[in-house]
Scaffold this active site. Structure first.
Site, PDB file in Angstrom:
ATOM      1  N   SER A  53       0.815  -1.217   0.000  1.00  0.00           N
ATOM      2  CA  SER A  53       0.000   0.000   0.000  1.00  0.00           C
ATOM      3  C   SER A  53       0.853   1.273   0.000  1.00  0.00           C
ATOM      4  CB  SER A  53      -0.960  -0.047   1.194  1.00  0.00           C
ATOM      5  OG  SER A  53      -1.957   0.941   1.097  1.00  0.00           O
ATOM      6  N   ASP A  60      10.568   5.420  -9.888  1.00  0.00           N
ATOM      7  CA  ASP A  60      10.238   5.974 -11.200  1.00  0.00           C
ATOM      8  C   ASP A  60      10.925   7.303 -11.446  1.00  0.00           C
ATOM      9  OD1 ASP A  60       8.675   3.772 -11.585  1.00  0.00           O
ATOM     10  OD2 ASP A  60       6.797   4.870 -11.929  1.00  0.00           O
ATOM     11  N   LYS A  95      -0.575  -4.299  -3.139  1.00  0.00           N
ATOM     12  CA  LYS A  95      -1.872  -3.738  -2.735  1.00  0.00           C
ATOM     13  C   LYS A  95      -1.966  -2.321  -3.291  1.00  0.00           C
ATOM     14  CE  LYS A  95      -5.196  -2.102   0.141  1.00  0.00           C
ATOM     15  NZ  LYS A  95      -5.651  -0.712   0.279  1.00  0.00           N
TER      16      LYS A  95
END
Length: 471
Positions: free
Chosen positions: A301, A312, A326
């Protein structure tokens, strides 16, 4: 006939049905989606028939409240593993959890095929100290089967008066017999952020879960490390292993701590108001110093949001094993009865457009057991993709693979794998292989990289990050 009997039991239902018929069921503006507003009359009639038969023929008396709450809970839990109806009591308990103080044993669990799977034990709690680990399957609580009990009821059984005990029967992958663990319930005061120096100029920052104040505490921890180091850090290891997530805003603030600018995460759902974008504002608390993030199958999460944003952006090198996966957003919607509906309303996407849901974050550097049996054990750890009723996500990023692999040696060079890592203690470079290798990478030292089955000493390059100006 049966429908009329149900309406006699609930006098307000004719008004409710007339509203639904006149306005159209669920007549809500949806983003780029055509909604079927027709009323499922046949299913409503079947429901009323079952309700009536239970009222008249069930062996024991069942109150209207029990039946209706059960129907609502079943309807919501059939959607996915994370949507749920919360009674007023359960809503209060969830609020206590995000505040960082609650009673229980300290486990983050998920429903899976009628029983419970451990996502992660929380640092410093009875569960973590007892050696419960990610992927363990809870089959009994105090000798009573969990099968068919439901997530909320099972969690309630693990909670109780402080100082009392609860006995959990666990199944662990590749073990022949169930194991029994007796835990003493305690007030769970979670210290979200801990920090220390691993070597002169090199810091370690552990986040056990994301609470309301985690973002602020993270920046303060970096400042304390700099003060202790006598100046700016040469590098930092951010440890998110076995971090089950928590508050979204805290995850966004934590990622923002190490970024000057750029997208952190965005969400996409059916309703227009479920589409959100979160961006960094800076400044980078590390001033561009190298950053390594550690993850494993218990990282979920909000921990995955932080990791995905830093990976990224090219801000951090990620080491460890693939995270839990998740990647769905749950919105808590208050209800008139004092409870709430926790409903999955959107999916998370990393800045490069990859969905976390069911896939998790793939590390740049995979830490993989050299022992084939242990590797099979690690592969059996629970992932979101294995939960019953899991939501499927777009597959555009499924081809991602680690750039490097480091093989973890078998015992006695590494700690025993039947013992869960104890993240509640101070970091121990002697027993924590992943942490030791991460520090070597951070310091620019060669590490044993697996190349076509052969171990080759190699200096793994860190992301080329310099102190950047916001904006």
């Amino acid at each position: 006939m049966v429908l009329s009997r149900l309406l006699q039991a609930f006098p307000r239902w004719p008004l409710l049905l007339s509203i639904l018929l006149g306005a159209g069921w669920g007549h809500t503006a949806m983003a780029a989606d055509k909604v079927d507003n027709s009323i499922p009359l046949r299913q409503i009639q079947t429901f009323s028939e079952v309700f009536s038969l239970i009222k008249s023929d069930y062996v024991d008396h069942a109150s209207d409240k029990k039946l209706m709450e059960g129907a609502i809970s079943g309807m919501v839990s059939a959607l996915d593993p994370h949507s749920a109806y919360l009674s007023p009591k359960e809503l209060k308990e969830m609020q206590n959890f995000t505040d960082g103080k609650f009673g229980g044993v300290g486990l983050e669990v998920a429903a899976d095929h009628g029983v419970l799977r451990v996502i992660a034990p929380i640092d410093g709690t009875p569960a973590a100290k007892a050696g419960i680990r990610s992927g363990d399957l809870i089959v009994k609580i105090d000798g009573k089967a969990v099968q068919g009990l439901g997530l909320s009821a099972a969690v309630d059984r693990m909670r109780g008066k402080v100082g009392t005990t609860v006995e959990l029967t666990l199944l662990r992958p590749h073990t022949a017999k169930p194991m029994t663990v007796k835990l003493t319930r305690a007030i769970i005061k979670v210290q979200s952020v801990r920090a220390s120096l691993l070597a002169p100029g090199y810091g370690y920052l552990r986040i056990s879960q994301f609470q309301d104040n985690t973002g602020v505490e993270t920046r303060r921890a970096v400042e304390r490390l700099e003060k202790e180091s006598g100046g700016r850090l040469k590098g930092l290891i951010l440890d998110l292993r076995n971090n089950p997530g928590g508050v979204l805003g805290a995850g966004v603030e934590t990622a923002d701590t190490f970024l000057d600018r750029g997208l952190i995460v965005y969400t996409k759902g059916r309703a227009a108001n479920s589409d959100m974008r979160f961006t960094a504002h800076g400044p980078d608390a590390l001033h561009g110093a190298p950053l390594i993030v550690l993850i494993n199958g218990g990282s979920a999460s909000a921990a995955e949001i932080v990791t995905g944003a830093l990976k990224d952006d090219g801000r951090a090198l990620v080491m460890g094993s693939r995270s839990f996966g998740k990647g769905s957003v749950q919105t808590v919607i208050p209800l008139d009865d004092g409870g709430a509906l926790k409903l999955t309303t959107a999916l998370y996407y990393t800045p490069l457009g990859c969905s976390i849901q069911g896939e998790g974050i793939v590390p740049n550097v995979a830490i993989r057991p050299a022992n084939a049996e242990q590797e099979a054990l690690d592969q059996d750890l629970l992932r979101e993709s294995e939960l019953q009723g899991v939501l499927k996500a777009p597959a555009q990023c499924r081809a991602q693979k680690p750039q490097y692999t480091i093989l973890e040696p078998t015992p006695p060079a590494a700690p025993k794998k039947d013992q869960a890592p104890n993240f509640s203690d101070k970091p121990d470079l002697r027993t924590d292989f992943t942490l030791r290798e991460a520090l070597d990478v951070l310091q620019g030292k060669p590490v044993p990289v697996d190349v076509d089955g052969k171990t080759v000493p190699m200096v793994i390059p860190l992301p080329a990050v310099t102190a950047r100006k916001a904006g």
